[in-house]
Design an enzyme around this catalytic site. Structure first.
Site, PDB file in Angstrom:
ATOM      1  N   GLN A   1       3.086   9.817   1.393  1.00  0.00           N
ATOM      2  CA  GLN A   1       4.357   9.080   1.329  1.00  0.00           C
ATOM      3  C   GLN A   1       5.184   9.414   0.093  1.00  0.00           C
ATOM      4  O   GLN A   1       6.326   8.977  -0.024  1.00  0.00           O
ATOM      5  CB  GLN A   1       4.101   7.572   1.369  1.00  0.00           C
ATOM      6  CG  GLN A   1       3.473   7.127   2.681  1.00  0.00           C
ATOM      7  CD  GLN A   1       3.345   5.633   2.720  1.00  0.00           C
ATOM      8  OE1 GLN A   1       2.388   5.082   2.197  1.00  0.00           O
ATOM      9  NE2 GLN A   1       4.318   4.960   3.307  1.00  0.00           N
TER      10      GLN A   1
ATOM     11  N   CYS B   1       6.129   0.093   7.546  1.00  0.00           N
ATOM     12  CA  CYS B   1       5.744   1.203   6.690  1.00  0.00           C
ATOM     13  C   CYS B   1       6.929   1.613   5.818  1.00  0.00           C
ATOM     14  O   CYS B   1       8.055   1.708   6.303  1.00  0.00           O
ATOM     15  CB  CYS B   1       5.312   2.370   7.571  1.00  0.00           C
ATOM     16  SG  CYS B   1       4.836   3.829   6.639  1.00  0.00           S
ATOM     17  N   LEU B   2       6.666   1.850   4.530  1.00  0.00           N
ATOM     18  CA  LEU B   2       7.736   2.262   3.611  1.00  0.00           C
ATOM     19  C   LEU B   2       8.372   3.582   4.051  1.00  0.00           C
ATOM     20  O   LEU B   2       9.534   3.839   3.750  1.00  0.00           O
ATOM     21  CB  LEU B   2       7.176   2.409   2.192  1.00  0.00           C
ATOM     22  CG  LEU B   2       6.650   1.134   1.527  1.00  0.00           C
ATOM     23  CD1 LEU B   2       6.041   1.459   0.168  1.00  0.00           C
ATOM     24  CD2 LEU B   2       7.745   0.089   1.390  1.00  0.00           C
TER      25      LEU B   2
ATOM     26  N   GLY C   1       0.840  -1.190   0.000  1.00  0.00           N
ATOM     27  CA  GLY C   1       0.000   0.000   0.000  1.00  0.00           C
ATOM     28  C   GLY C   1       0.875   1.238   0.000  1.00  0.00           C
ATOM     29  O   GLY C   1       2.019   1.190   0.466  1.00  0.00           O
TER      30      GLY C   1
ATOM     31  N   HIS D   1      -2.645   7.171   7.105  1.00  0.00           N
ATOM     32  CA  HIS D   1      -1.724   8.083   6.404  1.00  0.00           C
ATOM     33  C   HIS D   1      -2.472   9.314   5.894  1.00  0.00           C
ATOM     34  O   HIS D   1      -1.948  10.418   5.934  1.00  0.00           O
ATOM     35  CB  HIS D   1      -1.082   7.385   5.198  1.00  0.00           C
ATOM     36  CG  HIS D   1       0.186   6.645   5.515  1.00  0.00           C
ATOM     37  ND1 HIS D   1       1.279   7.237   6.096  1.00  0.00           N
ATOM     38  CD2 HIS D   1       0.540   5.350   5.300  1.00  0.00           C
ATOM     39  CE1 HIS D   1       2.250   6.338   6.234  1.00  0.00           C
ATOM     40  NE2 HIS D   1       1.822   5.185   5.767  1.00  0.00           N
TER      41      HIS D   1
ATOM     42  N   HIS E   1      -4.086   1.124   7.927  1.00  0.00           N
ATOM     43  CA  HIS E   1      -2.765   1.764   7.856  1.00  0.00           C
ATOM     44  C   HIS E   1      -2.764   2.912   6.835  1.00  0.00           C
ATOM     45  O   HIS E   1      -2.292   4.012   7.131  1.00  0.00           O
ATOM     46  CB  HIS E   1      -1.727   0.689   7.489  1.00  0.00           C
ATOM     47  CG  HIS E   1      -0.319   1.176   7.388  1.00  0.00           C
ATOM     48  ND1 HIS E   1       0.675   0.752   8.248  1.00  0.00           N
ATOM     49  CD2 HIS E   1       0.281   2.044   6.521  1.00  0.00           C
ATOM     50  CE1 HIS E   1       1.819   1.355   7.919  1.00  0.00           C
ATOM     51  NE2 HIS E   1       1.608   2.127   6.872  1.00  0.00           N
ATOM     52  N   GLU E   2      -3.331   2.645   5.650  1.00  0.00           N
ATOM     53  CA  GLU E   2      -3.303   3.665   4.586  1.00  0.00           C
ATOM     54  C   GLU E   2      -4.279   4.804   4.873  1.00  0.00           C
ATOM     55  O   GLU E   2      -3.983   5.959   4.559  1.00  0.00           O
ATOM     56  CB  GLU E   2      -3.591   3.031   3.224  1.00  0.00           C
ATOM     57  CG  GLU E   2      -2.628   1.925   2.789  1.00  0.00           C
ATOM     58  CD  GLU E   2      -1.153   2.300   2.882  1.00  0.00           C
ATOM     59  OE1 GLU E   2      -0.805   3.486   2.722  1.00  0.00           O
ATOM     60  OE2 GLU E   2      -0.334   1.393   3.133  1.00  0.00           O
TER      61      GLU E   2
END
Ligand SMILES: [Zn+2]
Length: 163
Positions: free
Chosen positions: A51, A88-89, A46, A134, A130-131
């Protein structure tokens, strides 16, 4: 299509409430294509607009058969709980164990502006949560107790210095 640079903690944009997506045009479709490409390149499941440095309520995901674009997402229902590893990226994929709901339903708009609702369970539900976080300026580490949060961030900073 292009691979965008991933914005990492502690960038300000990651902690900001995203602005609503209002234009559902070719530019948005191109942005989503870039986001998918960036996500696959980073081997993520995702990716949210903050991000890649954009203050927008938008994410893409492809996780356990749930592939979608979500603009202006909202979690409208959750059920049960699951405890598992999450990363997380934007935090170098440093993992932490986090309890989240087992099931989640989101309401969002696709790239054409059409509203939809979608259910997911397990890891895909975790990605929804999670997304969407963000898009609301929240990182997964914000759900952790302070000590564990500091540990994740410390490890992330250390790993960055090694590169
Ligand atoms: Zn993330």
């Amino acid at each position: 299509m292009a691979i965008r640079t991933i914005t990492e903690y502690p960038a300000e944009v990651l902690a900001k409430m995203g602005q609503p997506v209002t234009e559902f045009d070719q530019e948005l479709a191109d942005l989503c294509a870039d986001m998918f490409e960036t996500m696959y390149d980073a081997e993520g499941v995702g990716l949210a607009a903050p991000q890649i440095g954009l203050n927008l309520r938008l994410f893409v995901m492809d996780c356990e058969g749930v592939k979608l674009i979500a603009a202006n997402p909202e979690v409208i229902h959750t059920e049960g709980d699951q405890t598992g590893s999450e990363g997380c990226l934007s935090v170098g994929k440093v993992p932490a164990v986090l309890t989240r709901p087992e099931k989640a339903t989101i309401r969002a708009q696709n790239e054409k502006g059409e509203w939809f609702e979608r259910d997911a369970t397990g890891y895909a539900a975790r990605a929804f949560l999670h997304e969407t976080d963000h898009c609301n300026g929240k990182l997964f580490v914000d759900h952790l107790p302070k000590l564990r949060r500091d540990m994740v961030l410390k490890r992330f900073k250390k790993e960055k210095n090694w590169k």
